[in-house]
Design an enzyme around this catalytic site. Sequence first.
Site, PDB file in Angstrom:
ATOM      1  N   LYS A 205       0.831  -1.198   0.000  1.00  0.00           N
ATOM      2  CA  LYS A 205       0.000   0.000   0.000  1.00  0.00           C
ATOM      3  C   LYS A 205       0.869   1.254   0.000  1.00  0.00           C
ATOM      4  CE  LYS A 205      -1.667   2.156   3.498  1.00  0.00           C
ATOM      5  NZ  LYS A 205      -2.346   2.574   4.742  1.00  0.00           N
ATOM      6  N   ASP A 223      -6.418   1.027   0.871  1.00  0.00           N
ATOM      7  CA  ASP A 223      -6.519   1.355   2.290  1.00  0.00           C
ATOM      8  C   ASP A 223      -7.907   0.945   2.796  1.00  0.00           C
ATOM      9  OD1 ASP A 223      -8.275   3.252   1.318  1.00  0.00           O
ATOM     10  OD2 ASP A 223      -7.340   4.947   2.346  1.00  0.00           O
TER      11      ASP A 223
END
Length: 337
Positions: A205, A223
């Site tokens: 991420k 997320d």
Amino acid sequence: MPAKKAADSGNPDAGRPASEEIAGRPAVTRAAAKKAAVKKVAVKKAAAKKTAVKKTGADKTATEEDVVGKSAAVEAGGGKPESRTALVRRARRINRELAEIYPYAHPELDFENPFQLVIATVLSAQTTDLRVNQTTPALFAAYPTPEDLAAADPERVEEILRPTGFFRAKTKSVIGLSKALVEEFGGEVPGRLEDLVKLPGVGRKTAFVVLGNAFGRPGITVDTHFQRLVRRWRWTEQSEPDKIEADVGALFPKSEWTMLSHHVIFHGRRICHARKPACGACPIAPLCPAYGEGETDPEKAKKLLKYEKGGFPGQRLNPPRSYLEAGGRPAPPLGAG
């Protein structure tokens, strides 16, 4: 007279009334007449349709897309299987709508270079971007380069990072990350996924945030907001970030991945909240299979809107000019208000 009689006698229908002629007409002749009448009506309808299409012009495609999008959402929401083609079209329609709603979408962490972005992203774990943005000015003022942070006194860094939570673990990560940058990459943030994920505290991420926003290389940022929305929209049924990334990535051209992430995350923070989504104020409600999970009353839903949609400050102390021009307000510094 004899000649006329001869002619009349040669025509068995001569002298019959007109009504008798029609009534006595062969079936084939009557069918042909009926067919001609039907054809005439069809020609008129075709001409009328052609005229209507010519008048609507550019609106034709938009109308068709709207119908397709709405029917697909209804189909998905009604428990019927949605075809792969319908899913792709609905997903891309949602992204186009979000791009119009949030033309100023951007990463909501303040940064001026790749080093600041990777540090800020690591610090954003288990806290808000706003809190990170309020904390990093002091951090980067004291330690502007990887070399500076790598040689920093941990206790001093902990004190600066205390407002972000988990400050001891985060101090260890950012100092370790800085040392790795100095020792393995000459003090420069690498621009490859395989290198970034080797850094302390950096996962996929974080790596995609850095690649997409500091290096212009496409990436999907999975997320908590992204996960929640793509599952609500039934773009995926997966719960693991890497599998969500793969499913969603397959629905869009790679060139759209970074901005897609911004659009979805912006929508999740402003309208499609975790506990009480503002369904009644959501512009993409007709395309959403999860419509109704939140407040559907338009007036009540408006009160749930956050950040610039609700007339409140955003998360960045130094947001892009496009955001400010769209009515967004910068966040206050740490301790203000």
